[in-house]
Scaffold this motif. Structure first.
Motif, PDB file in Angstrom:
ATOM      1  N   ALA A   1       0.836  -1.196   0.000  1.00  0.00           N
ATOM      2  CA  ALA A   1       0.000   0.000   0.000  1.00  0.00           C
ATOM      3  C   ALA A   1       0.874   1.250   0.000  1.00  0.00           C
ATOM      4  O   ALA A   1       2.010   1.235   0.481  1.00  0.00           O
ATOM      5  N   ALA A   2       0.333   2.321  -0.556  1.00  0.00           N
ATOM      6  CA  ALA A   2       0.986   3.630  -0.540  1.00  0.00           C
ATOM      7  C   ALA A   2      -0.011   4.653  -0.013  1.00  0.00           C
ATOM      8  O   ALA A   2      -1.218   4.551  -0.271  1.00  0.00           O
ATOM      9  N   VAL A   3       0.479   5.625   0.728  1.00  0.00           N
ATOM     10  CA  VAL A   3      -0.379   6.630   1.361  1.00  0.00           C
ATOM     11  C   VAL A   3      -0.289   7.943   0.590  1.00  0.00           C
ATOM     12  O   VAL A   3       0.808   8.448   0.318  1.00  0.00           O
ATOM     13  N   TYR A   4      -1.452   8.486   0.258  1.00  0.00           N
ATOM     14  CA  TYR A   4      -1.557   9.810  -0.368  1.00  0.00           C
ATOM     15  C   TYR A   4      -2.539  10.617   0.467  1.00  0.00           C
ATOM     16  O   TYR A   4      -3.692  10.227   0.618  1.00  0.00           O
ATOM     17  N   GLY A   5      -2.071  11.731   1.013  1.00  0.00           N
ATOM     18  CA  GLY A   5      -2.890  12.465   1.978  1.00  0.00           C
ATOM     19  C   GLY A   5      -2.959  11.660   3.262  1.00  0.00           C
ATOM     20  O   GLY A   5      -1.933  11.299   3.834  1.00  0.00           O
ATOM     21  N   ILE A   6      -4.169  11.350   3.713  1.00  0.00           N
ATOM     22  CA  ILE A   6      -4.313  10.474   4.884  1.00  0.00           C
ATOM     23  C   ILE A   6      -5.030   9.180   4.508  1.00  0.00           C
ATOM     24  O   ILE A   6      -5.477   8.445   5.391  1.00  0.00           O
ATOM     25  N   ASP A   7      -5.102   8.897   3.211  1.00  0.00           N
ATOM     26  CA  ASP A   7      -5.739   7.670   2.736  1.00  0.00           C
ATOM     27  C   ASP A   7      -4.715   6.812   2.005  1.00  0.00           C
ATOM     28  O   ASP A   7      -3.796   7.324   1.349  1.00  0.00           O
ATOM     29  N   ALA A   8      -4.883   5.501   2.114  1.00  0.00           N
ATOM     30  CA  ALA A   8      -3.964   4.557   1.479  1.00  0.00           C
ATOM     31  C   ALA A   8      -4.569   3.997   0.196  1.00  0.00           C
ATOM     32  O   ALA A   8      -5.794   3.875   0.071  1.00  0.00           O
ATOM     33  N   HIS A   9      -3.710   3.652  -0.737  1.00  0.00           N
ATOM     34  CA  HIS A   9      -4.127   3.041  -1.998  1.00  0.00           C
ATOM     35  C   HIS A   9      -3.423   1.691  -2.139  1.00  0.00           C
ATOM     36  O   HIS A   9      -2.244   1.555  -1.806  1.00  0.00           O
ATOM     37  N   LEU A  10      -4.143   0.730  -2.669  1.00  0.00           N
ATOM     38  CA  LEU A  10      -3.594  -0.610  -2.821  1.00  0.00           C
ATOM     39  C   LEU A  10      -2.573  -0.624  -3.964  1.00  0.00           C
ATOM     40  O   LEU A  10      -2.838  -0.121  -5.057  1.00  0.00           O
ATOM     41  N   ILE A  11      -1.406  -1.206  -3.697  1.00  0.00           N
ATOM     42  CA  ILE A  11      -0.343  -1.335  -4.693  1.00  0.00           C
ATOM     43  C   ILE A  11      -0.042  -2.820  -4.890  1.00  0.00           C
ATOM     44  O   ILE A  11       0.178  -3.551  -3.924  1.00  0.00           O
ATOM     45  N   GLU A  12      -0.045  -3.255  -6.140  1.00  0.00           N
ATOM     46  CA  GLU A  12       0.278  -4.644  -6.462  1.00  0.00           C
ATOM     47  C   GLU A  12       1.749  -4.722  -6.868  1.00  0.00           C
ATOM     48  O   GLU A  12       2.178  -4.059  -7.820  1.00  0.00           O
ATOM     49  N   VAL A  13       2.510  -5.502  -6.129  1.00  0.00           N
ATOM     50  CA  VAL A  13       3.935  -5.679  -6.399  1.00  0.00           C
ATOM     51  C   VAL A  13       4.110  -6.944  -7.226  1.00  0.00           C
ATOM     52  O   VAL A  13       3.885  -8.059  -6.739  1.00  0.00           O
ATOM     53  N   GLU A  14       4.502  -6.785  -8.467  1.00  0.00           N
ATOM     54  CA  GLU A  14       4.708  -7.909  -9.381  1.00  0.00           C
ATOM     55  C   GLU A  14       6.207  -8.112  -9.591  1.00  0.00           C
ATOM     56  O   GLU A  14       6.919  -7.141  -9.912  1.00  0.00           O
ATOM     57  N   VAL A  15       6.672  -9.327  -9.390  1.00  0.00           N
ATOM     58  CA  VAL A  15       8.091  -9.643  -9.553  1.00  0.00           C
ATOM     59  C   VAL A  15       8.237 -10.739 -10.607  1.00  0.00           C
ATOM     60  O   VAL A  15       7.647 -11.821 -10.475  1.00  0.00           O
ATOM     61  N   ASP A  16       9.024 -10.454 -11.662  1.00  0.00           N
ATOM     62  CA  ASP A  16       9.287 -11.433 -12.722  1.00  0.00           C
ATOM     63  C   ASP A  16      10.743 -11.872 -12.621  1.00  0.00           C
ATOM     64  O   ASP A  16      11.660 -11.042 -12.594  1.00  0.00           O
ATOM     65  N   PHE A  17      10.948 -13.175 -12.535  1.00  0.00           N
ATOM     66  CA  PHE A  17      12.273 -13.785 -12.371  1.00  0.00           C
ATOM     67  C   PHE A  17      12.559 -14.580 -13.636  1.00  0.00           C
ATOM     68  O   PHE A  17      11.923 -15.600 -13.886  1.00  0.00           O
ATOM     69  N   SER A  18      13.517 -14.123 -14.454  1.00  0.00           N
ATOM     70  CA  SER A  18      13.700 -14.744 -15.767  1.00  0.00           C
ATOM     71  C   SER A  18      14.268 -16.161 -15.659  1.00  0.00           C
ATOM     72  O   SER A  18      13.930 -17.036 -16.456  1.00  0.00           O
ATOM     73  N   GLY A  19      15.153 -16.406 -14.698  1.00  0.00           N
ATOM     74  CA  GLY A  19      15.733 -17.737 -14.532  1.00  0.00           C
ATOM     75  C   GLY A  19      16.964 -17.979 -15.381  1.00  0.00           C
ATOM     76  O   GLY A  19      17.726 -18.913 -15.123  1.00  0.00           O
ATOM     77  N   ALA A  20      17.190 -17.143 -16.392  1.00  0.00           N
ATOM     78  CA  ALA A  20      18.372 -17.304 -17.251  1.00  0.00           C
ATOM     79  C   ALA A  20      19.609 -16.820 -16.503  1.00  0.00           C
ATOM     80  O   ALA A  20      19.640 -15.696 -16.002  1.00  0.00           O
TER      81      ALA A  20
END
Length: 527
Positions: A8-27
């Motif tokens: 989550a990230a806060v803007y003003g005094i309200d929070a917004h949902l943040i989706e953290v996407e991680v891509d792992f190539s494996g190479a």
């Protein structure tokens, strides 16, 4: 492999949902490549170094490959170090060091040290509210932030201290063997803890008129201005004002705590702001420091004083442009800060207490010392407080120098405990009155009304009916003193408070007379 986690990230005094996407190539590459997208600021971009060191020092091998981290939605600027922990969990999940494949039931927040320790971040309380509203049942937070998050009911808060601890918690949840107990806090009980006020009105000798005015101000939440020579006790009186204010109700405490959490000034061990804030900025404060500001706006002193007291000592010493920005929050109870990136609003419904000398030398109208200032000097000095700002202050009182006999008198003055008892009785009358009228008196532009000073024009007409004699007295005062329509409404609010202190149902002539008396000093100094 792709792995997702929620933060989550806060803007003003309200929070917004943040989706953290991680891509792992494996190479396998000669050198690891770590890319981060999604409009991160400098603190977020620097997390790549903190996260990699924390993972290695926690005992995990990080293969040399390409890692891409996306913080969605990509059009919102991300700032702060709170994304470290969800990014680290995403990396562990992406390359198989985490047994859990789905952590959508968790909201994760926290800064990482290089050794894998989880550190506190600001704004956790709004994030807990967000998790509850979004139906996310579990919230992983740094141990130092756990008590403020646990104030919100409907969310299981799990305090963590290390990255290893987070991994074990998530794995136990995926295996169905979770034994860790969420932290529980009885928020209502925190508010009922005994309040300690080291400063007492018993210490103040004399100044009975000023004490009465402060009692009226505290009972109704009215703004007050004290004018008097140096050493007359203005600052001493103001510092004892918090000791007679009514305690916070839970809704007020929660909103106040959100602001302090976002600003990063909340005591982690406390978890909830249980006493009304008292803010006293120095006269060198900037307009941004007073109102709030920054590239991504942060709350200023007026918002940190929300539901509490803002004390401005030596008001004419403040730059005029700083004082003038108080007009909007005094009238609306909110502050709107517009920047190129975004426009945010912060609550700023506070009680203003201000103190000033009557002239540069401080002894104009003093019976003991002679004033050395010329009339133009005096006029320039007091004109730093403009008429429109003065019009928004309900009570103006003179605080004369204390006589020797009053200083040395043996009998103790009335203490804060006795004064506060009368203030609480008056506040209870106001609460019952606003509760009975429901929607008419229960909201002011979407805000609950807790005191007479917060009444809207419609509520003034409903609750401030005058007798015929009181009506004539107010009309005569309006005509003779040239008072504005705003002053008319504020006189009625103060008169309603004076009547409440007496337990009177109707506003009588004496109540209106006392309220008018508190509006006369500006005619002496600003005329």
């Amino acid at each position: 492999m792709l792995f997702k986690a929620f933060s989550a990230a806060v803007y003003g005094i309200d929070a917004h949902l943040i989706e953290v996407e991680v891509d792992f190539s494996g190479a396998k590459l000669e050198k690891a490549i770590f890319n981060m997208v999604g409009l991160p600021d400098t603190a977020v971009r620097e997390s790549r170094d903190r996260v990699q060191s924390a993972i290695r020092n926690s005992g995990f091998d990080l293969p040399t490959t390409r890692i891409t981290v996306n913080l969605a939605p990509a059009d919102l600027k991300k700032e702060g170090s709170g994304f470290d922990l969800p990014i680290a969990i995403g990396i562990l999940g992406a390359y198989g060091a985490l047994h859990a494949r789905d952590v959508s039931d968790f909201l994760i927040i926290g800064e990482l040290g290089l050794d894998g320790a989880v550190r506190a971040v600001p704004g956790v309380l709004p994030m807990a509210v967000l998790a509850r509203d979004k139906g996310i049942r579990k919230f992983i937070v740094p141990a130092a932030n756990a008590r403020e998050a646990a104030v919100v009911e409907g969310v299981d808060v799990y305090p963590v201290r290390t990255l290893i601890e987070v991994r074990e918690l998530l794995n136990a949840e995926s295996f169905g063997t979770l034994t860790a107990q969420p932290l529980r806090v009885q928020a209502q009980e925190l508010l009922h803890e005994t309040e300690a006020f080291p400063l007492d009105f018993k210490d103040v000798r004399g100044q009975h008129t000023a004490k009465r005015a402060l009692e009226v101000a505290a009972a109704g939440g009215h703004n007050i201005l004290m004018i008097g020579p140096p050493g007359s006790g203005k600052t001493m009186l103001a510092k004892r004002l918090p000791g007679i204010l009514a305690p916070l109700r839970f809704e007020e405490a929660l909103e106040t705590t959100k602001i302090h959490s976002v600003a990063g000034v909340l005591n982690g061990e406390q978890g909830l702001v249980t006493q009304r804030p008292f803010r006293s900025p120095h006269h060198t404060v900037s307009d941004a420091g007073l109102i709030g500001g920054g590239m991504v706006p942060r709350p200023g002193e007026v918002s940190l004083a929300h539901n509490g007291l803002l004390f401005l000592d030596e008001v004419p010493e403040f730059p005029r442009n700083v004082l003038e920005v108080l007009r909007q929050p005094l009238e609306d109870g909110t502050v709107t800060i517009s920047r190129a990136a975004m426009s945010l609003s912060f609550p700023a419904r506070f009680m203003l207490a201000a103190a000033m000398n009557p002239c540069p030398c401080g002894y104009f109208n003093d019976t003991q010392r002679e004033c050395t200032c010329t009339p133009p000097m005096i006029q320039r000095y007091v004109s730093k407080v403009s008429g429109p700002l003065l019009d928004r202050i309900d009570i103006h009182i003179e605080v004369p120098a204390v006589q020797y006999k009053e200083l040395r008198q043996g009998s103790a003055a009335e203490g804060s405990q006795e004064i506060r008892a009368r203030v609480l009785a008056a506040r209870e009358l106001q609460h019952n009155r606003f509760s009975r009228t429901g929607a008419q008196s229960g909201a002011r532009r979407g805000k609950a009304v807790y005191s007479n000073a917060q009444m809207s024009t419609q509520q003034i007409r409903l609750h401030c009916e005058l007798t015929t004699d009181a009506e004539r007295l107010l009309e005569r005062a309006m005509q003779q003193q040239g008072l504005s329509a705003r002053a008319h409404d504020r006189i009625l609010k103060v008169a309603r408070t004076v009547a409440d202190l007496e337990g009177a149902q109707d506003i009588a002539v004496k109540h209106i007379a006392e309220a008018i008396q508190y509006r006369t000093l500006d005619r002496s100094y600003w005329s």
